[in-house]
Design a protein around this motif. Structure first.
Motif, PDB file in Angstrom:
ATOM      1  N   UNK A  80      -8.900   3.067  -7.572  1.00 45.90           N
ATOM      2  CA  UNK A  80      -8.200   3.151  -6.030  1.00 45.90           C
ATOM      3  C   UNK A  80      -8.323   1.429  -5.836  1.00 45.90           C
ATOM      4  N   UNK A  81      -7.674   1.248  -5.175  1.00 43.12           N
ATOM      5  CA  UNK A  81      -7.601  -0.028  -4.373  1.00 43.12           C
ATOM      6  C   UNK A  81      -9.039   0.059  -3.300  1.00 43.12           C
ATOM      7  N   UNK A  82      -9.408   1.097  -2.724  1.00 42.32           N
ATOM      8  CA  UNK A  82     -10.236   1.086  -2.058  1.00 42.32           C
ATOM      9  C   UNK A  82     -10.753   2.314  -1.267  1.00 42.32           C
ATOM     10  N   UNK A  83     -12.027   2.174  -1.608  1.00 39.08           N
ATOM     11  CA  UNK A  83     -12.857   4.197  -1.253  1.00 39.08           C
ATOM     12  C   UNK A  83     -11.921   4.836   0.261  1.00 39.08           C
ATOM     13  N   UNK A  84     -11.149   4.093   0.953  1.00 38.24           N
ATOM     14  CA  UNK A  84     -10.310   4.385   2.035  1.00 38.24           C
ATOM     15  C   UNK A  84      -9.172   5.129   1.488  1.00 38.24           C
ATOM     16  N   UNK A  85      -8.436   4.364   0.662  1.00 35.22           N
ATOM     17  CA  UNK A  85      -7.350   4.626   0.199  1.00 35.22           C
ATOM     18  C   UNK A  85      -7.643   5.674  -0.961  1.00 35.22           C
ATOM     19  N   UNK A  86      -8.710   6.044  -1.181  1.00 37.00           N
ATOM     20  CA  UNK A  86      -9.677   7.162  -2.216  1.00 37.00           C
ATOM     21  C   UNK A  86      -9.158   8.699  -0.801  1.00 37.00           C
ATOM     22  N   UNK A  87      -9.589   8.132  -0.103  1.00 39.08           N
ATOM     23  CA  UNK A  87      -9.899   9.415   1.147  1.00 39.08           C
ATOM     24  C   UNK A  87      -8.947  10.350   1.636  1.00 39.08           C
ATOM     25  N   UNK A  88      -7.688   8.710   2.025  1.00 38.31           N
ATOM     26  CA  UNK A  88      -6.389   9.494   2.767  1.00 38.31           C
ATOM     27  C   UNK A  88      -5.754   9.551   1.194  1.00 38.31           C
ATOM     28  N   UNK A  89      -5.954   9.341   0.519  1.00 36.52           N
ATOM     29  CA  UNK A  89      -4.910  11.068  -0.872  1.00 36.52           C
ATOM     30  C   UNK A  89      -6.093  12.036  -0.791  1.00 36.52           C
ATOM     31  N   UNK A  90      -6.884  12.042  -0.948  1.00 32.12           N
ATOM     32  CA  UNK A  90      -7.892  13.502  -0.686  1.00 32.12           C
ATOM     33  C   UNK A  90      -7.723  13.946   0.224  1.00 32.12           C
ATOM     34  N   UNK A  91      -6.999  13.508   1.471  1.00 32.53           N
ATOM     35  CA  UNK A  91      -6.795  14.274   2.968  1.00 32.53           C
ATOM     36  C   UNK A  91      -5.293  15.244   2.723  1.00 32.53           C
ATOM     37  N   UNK A  92      -4.544  14.261   2.162  1.00 31.31           N
ATOM     38  CA  UNK A  92      -2.801  14.284   2.135  1.00 31.31           C
ATOM     39  C   UNK A  92      -3.360  15.222   1.016  1.00 31.31           C
ATOM     40  N   UNK A  93      -3.581  15.255   0.133  1.00 30.70           N
ATOM     41  CA  UNK A  93      -4.038  16.690  -1.135  1.00 30.70           C
ATOM     42  C   UNK A  93      -3.982  17.959  -0.521  1.00 30.70           C
ATOM     43  N   UNK A 138     -11.446  10.232   7.183  1.00 27.27           N
ATOM     44  CA  UNK A 138     -11.105   9.574   7.390  1.00 27.27           C
ATOM     45  C   UNK A 138     -11.022   8.932   8.763  1.00 27.27           C
ATOM     46  N   UNK A 139     -11.472   9.516   9.616  1.00 27.82           N
ATOM     47  CA  UNK A 139     -11.520   8.807  11.281  1.00 27.82           C
ATOM     48  C   UNK A 139     -13.183   8.214  11.650  1.00 27.82           C
ATOM     49  N   UNK A 140     -13.790   8.636  10.853  1.00 31.07           N
ATOM     50  CA  UNK A 140     -15.264   7.743  10.562  1.00 31.07           C
ATOM     51  C   UNK A 140     -14.760   6.018   9.573  1.00 31.07           C
ATOM     52  N   UNK A 141     -14.117   6.665   8.119  1.00 33.94           N
ATOM     53  CA  UNK A 141     -13.619   5.628   7.463  1.00 33.94           C
ATOM     54  C   UNK A 141     -12.989   4.240   8.641  1.00 33.94           C
ATOM     55  N   UNK A 142     -12.505   4.886   9.304  1.00 36.52           N
ATOM     56  CA  UNK A 142     -11.225   4.014   9.973  1.00 36.52           C
ATOM     57  C   UNK A 142     -12.478   3.549  11.226  1.00 36.52           C
ATOM     58  N   UNK A 143     -13.262   4.413  11.373  1.00 39.90           N
ATOM     59  CA  UNK A 143     -14.850   3.791  12.979  1.00 39.90           C
ATOM     60  C   UNK A 143     -15.494   2.516  11.879  1.00 39.90           C
ATOM     61  N   UNK A 145     -13.683   0.026   9.358  1.00 34.24           N
ATOM     62  CA  UNK A 145     -13.007  -0.475   9.251  1.00 34.24           C
ATOM     63  C   UNK A 145     -13.405  -1.172   7.694  1.00 34.24           C
ATOM     64  N   UNK A 146     -13.839  -3.380   8.080  1.00 30.49           N
ATOM     65  CA  UNK A 146     -14.228  -3.520   6.148  1.00 30.49           C
ATOM     66  C   UNK A 146     -15.642  -3.912   6.650  1.00 30.49           C
ATOM     67  N   UNK A 147     -16.380  -3.263   7.506  1.00 27.46           N
ATOM     68  CA  UNK A 147     -18.008  -3.507   8.052  1.00 27.46           C
ATOM     69  C   UNK A 147     -18.167  -3.033   6.805  1.00 27.46           C
ATOM     70  N   UNK A 148     -18.989  -4.084   5.678  1.00 32.59           N
ATOM     71  CA  UNK A 148     -19.863  -3.648   4.589  1.00 32.59           C
ATOM     72  C   UNK A 148     -21.193  -3.221   4.340  1.00 32.59           C
TER      73      UNK A 148
END
Length: 172
Positions: A80-93, A138-143, A145-148
């Motif tokens: 996956x490119x990012x962990x966000x992408x991975x969780x988006x795929x999880x949600x869609x799955x 996903x909502x938490x991930x969107x909050x 953002x790019x903050x390490x």
């Protein structure tokens, strides 16, 4: 006795649940290699849960006079490119699995197989929970953002979600 079309549809769902387990296992491996231990543990737990869902279907098919089938599985994505992408795929799955369960329930209505319809209600409820969990993550991930720092806290906090989920699944 299961009608042949219901047996076939249940066997299709068995394969979907097995592929779900493999998908989450692959996600766990990716997260672990990325140093995201909390996310990896969450995904390992999800993989185990999906396998349990599959086994529940296997037992049901066999106990109702059918023959559960173990088939080839489609290989899951491994990077996956990012962990966000991975969780988006999880949600869609999870949305895909919900749709599949709903189609299965529809078939039981058409066949007037109320025993199987009743059995599947557990899966309907489970999918509501799975979708809500994925959406919340996903909502938490969107909050974040790019903050390490946010990623660090999220990775740590998702382990608590794993503990809570494990207790709910396997009450003692």
């Amino acid at each position: 006795m299961l009608a042949k079309n219901i047996e076939s549809a249940l066997n299709k769902q068995i394969r979907i649940e097995a592929e779900s387990s493999q998908t989450y296992l692959s996600m766990a491996c990716w997260a672990e290699v990325q140093g995201l231990e909390g996310i990896a543990q969450f995904m390992y737990t999800q993989s185990d849960e999906e396998r349990a869902h599959m086994l529940k279907l296997v037992k049901y098919v066999n106990e109702r006079g059918g023959h559960a089938q173990v088939t080839d599985l489609k290989a899951p994505k491994t990077t996956y490119t990012t962990f966000k992408e991975m969780f988006e795929e999880l949600y869609n799955h999870e949305l895909f699995v919900s749709k599949s369960i709903n189609e299965l329930v529809h078939i039981t209505f058409e066949e007037r197989d109320y025993a199987t319809h009743n059995f599947l209600q557990w899966y309907v409820s489970e999918q509501i929970e799975e979708e809500a969990t994925a959406k919340s993550i996903l909502d938490k991930i969107n909050l974040i953002g790019d903050d390490k720092g946010g990623l660090y806290l999220f990775d740590r906090d998702i382990q608590q979600l794993t503990v809570t989920s494990s207790i709910a699944i396997n009450p003692k």
